[in-house]
Design a protein around this motif. Sequence first.
Motif, short mmCIF file in Angstrom:
data_model
loop_
_atom_site.label_atom_id
_atom_site.label_comp_id
_atom_site.label_asym_id
_atom_site.label_seq_id
_atom_site.Cartn_x
_atom_site.Cartn_y
_atom_site.Cartn_z
N GLN A 144 0.82 -1.20 0.00
CA GLN A 144 0.00 0.00 0.00
C GLN A 144 0.86 1.26 0.00
O GLN A 144 0.53 2.26 -0.63
CB GLN A 144 -0.93 -0.01 1.21
CG GLN A 144 -2.05 1.00 1.14
CD GLN A 144 -2.90 0.83 -0.11
OE1 GLN A 144 -2.57 1.39 -1.16
NE2 GLN A 144 -3.97 0.07 -0.01
N ARG A 145 2.02 1.20 0.67
CA ARG A 145 2.95 2.33 0.65
C ARG A 145 3.50 2.55 -0.77
O ARG A 145 3.68 3.69 -1.20
CB ARG A 145 4.10 2.08 1.62
CG ARG A 145 3.75 2.27 3.08
CD ARG A 145 5.02 2.28 3.92
NE ARG A 145 4.74 2.53 5.31
CZ ARG A 145 4.63 1.60 6.24
NH1 ARG A 145 4.76 0.32 5.91
NH2 ARG A 145 4.38 1.92 7.49
N VAL A 146 3.80 1.46 -1.47
CA VAL A 146 4.28 1.58 -2.85
C VAL A 146 3.21 2.24 -3.72
O VAL A 146 3.50 3.14 -4.52
CB VAL A 146 4.67 0.20 -3.42
CG1 VAL A 146 5.04 0.32 -4.91
CG2 VAL A 146 5.83 -0.40 -2.65
N LEU A 168 -6.40 -4.54 4.90
CA LEU A 168 -5.38 -4.72 5.93
C LEU A 168 -6.01 -5.11 7.26
O LEU A 168 -7.18 -4.80 7.53
CB LEU A 168 -4.58 -3.43 6.10
CG LEU A 168 -3.93 -2.85 4.84
CD1 LEU A 168 -3.17 -1.58 5.18
CD2 LEU A 168 -3.01 -3.87 4.18
N ASP A 169 -5.22 -5.79 8.11
CA ASP A 169 -5.74 -6.13 9.44
C ASP A 169 -5.80 -4.86 10.30
O ASP A 169 -5.26 -3.81 9.95
CB ASP A 169 -4.90 -7.21 10.11
CG ASP A 169 -3.45 -6.79 10.34
OD1 ASP A 169 -3.22 -5.71 10.93
OD2 ASP A 169 -2.54 -7.53 9.92
N GLU A 175 -1.96 1.74 11.75
CA GLU A 175 -0.62 2.27 11.49
C GLU A 175 -0.59 3.07 10.19
O GLU A 175 -0.01 4.16 10.11
CB GLU A 175 0.39 1.12 11.42
CG GLU A 175 1.81 1.56 11.09
CD GLU A 175 2.74 0.38 10.87
OE1 GLU A 175 3.74 0.55 10.15
OE2 GLU A 175 2.47 -0.71 11.42
N MET A 176 -1.26 2.53 9.15
CA MET A 176 -1.26 3.21 7.85
C MET A 176 -2.10 4.48 7.87
O MET A 176 -1.81 5.44 7.15
CB MET A 176 -1.78 2.25 6.77
CG MET A 176 -0.76 1.22 6.31
SD MET A 176 0.74 1.98 5.63
CE MET A 176 0.07 2.93 4.27
N GLN A 177 -3.15 4.52 8.70
CA GLN A 177 -3.92 5.75 8.85
C GLN A 177 -3.01 6.90 9.31
O GLN A 177 -3.05 8.00 8.75
CB GLN A 177 -5.04 5.55 9.86
CG GLN A 177 -6.18 4.67 9.38
CD GLN A 177 -7.12 4.29 10.52
OE1 GLN A 177 -7.06 4.85 11.61
NE2 GLN A 177 -8.00 3.34 10.28
N LEU A 178 -2.21 6.62 10.31
CA LEU A 178 -1.29 7.64 10.82
C LEU A 178 -0.22 7.97 9.78
O LEU A 178 0.19 9.13 9.65
CB LEU A 178 -0.65 7.17 12.12
CG LEU A 178 -1.63 7.02 13.30
CD1 LEU A 178 -0.89 6.48 14.52
CD2 LEU A 178 -2.31 8.34 13.63
#
Length: 367
Positions: A144-146, A168-169, A175-178
Motif C-alpha cells: 500500500q505504501r508503494v 489490511l488487518d 498504522e497506515m492511517q497515521l
Amino acid sequence: MAETLVRFEGVRKTYGAGGPAAVQSLDLDIARGELLTLLGPSGSGKTTTLMMLAGFETPTEGRILLEGRDIAHTAPHRRGIGVVFQSYALFPHMTVAENVAFPLSVRGVGRAERDDRTRRALAMVRLDGFADRRPVQLSGGQQQRVALARAMVFEPPIVLLDEPLGALDKALREEMQLEIRHIHQRLGVTMMYVTHDQAEALTLSDRIAVFEGGRIRQCADPTMLYDRPADAFVAGFVGENNLLPGIVASRDGDEVSVRLRCGPVVTAQAADCGGTGEACLVAIRPERIAVADADASDLGERAQPATLLEAIFLGDHVRLRLAFDEGGEVLSKRPAGIGRLPAPGGPISIAWPEGAAVAFRDASTKV
C-alpha cells in the motif's frame, strides 16, 4: 480562506434511463492542501463521486472543476490525478522502483530525474531499502505504501484514495492511517479519501462529508461532526450514539425540553428539531453519560434513576447497558477501574452534562 482546488457544481449521476440517482445535486468544494474524506454506508454515492473526479465515471449532469477547468468529460489520463485503489494495482513483473517510476516513464521524464524522484518518493513512505524487490515480496502495508508513492511521485494536484486500507488487518490499518495523515501534513498534498470506517475518517480528516442516498448530509471538521451532527442520520452513523425517541414539550431558542417515550423529561440542544408537540430523537454519546450510586449525590439535579442491566469489560473501558426506571435503555462507557458498580439488576443513577444532548426531528414517527 484556502484556495478552492476542486469544485463539484450541481453534479448528478444516474445509471440507465430512468434509473435512481447514485449521486444527486452534489455541490462540494475541496480546498488546496486539505484532506477531505467521503464517509457513508455502501451505496451512498461516495465512491461514485471519487470515480467521477478520477474520470472513470462521467456525470449525467453538472460540472467538475479542477483548478477552474471543467474536466467532467476529460479522459482520466489527461487529468493528472493520482489514484490509490484498495487492490493496490501494482505490476507484479516490475520491481518496487519500476512501479513507482511508471507514471514518470509514461510522461517522458528523463532517467536521471526519474530515478531521483522515485528515490525521494520511496523515502517519503519509508521504503528506502525496498527498491529492487517485487510486490509479492512485500507485506500488505508495504504494498500500500508503494501504491501511495506511485500516486504521488509525479506531483499531481490531488491524490484520490478509494478505501485503500480495507484489505489490511486492524493493527496495520491503524498504522497506515497515521502514515497517510503524517505524509499529508508533511507535504501539504491535497487528498480525497473514501471510506465507510468512521474511526478512520475521524483520524485522518481535515473535513468529512457524510453521504447518504447520493447526497451529502453534513460536511464539517471531525470535532463539529461528532459533537454537533446536523441530523439524526449523521448522529447515528458517525460514532456510537443513544437515539432516544420523544416529543418536544417546549422550546426556548436553541434549547428544547423533551419528554422521552421512556418517561423522563430532558433538556437538549435543538439541531434539526421541530416545535412543541412534534416527534424528535434525542442523541447522547455513551461516553457523556456518567453513572453513580443510586443516591445520585455525585451527579446533581440532572440525575435520573436507572437500573444496571449489564457491564462488559473491554480492556480500556467498561460498556454499560442501563434501563430507565420507566422503561427504555441507554448505553454508557466509562474508563476501566474507575469506581465500583452494583451487580446487574441493581439501582444506579445516570446523568449527562448540559449541552451533551442534541435533539433532531424524527421524520419516521407520526405523533
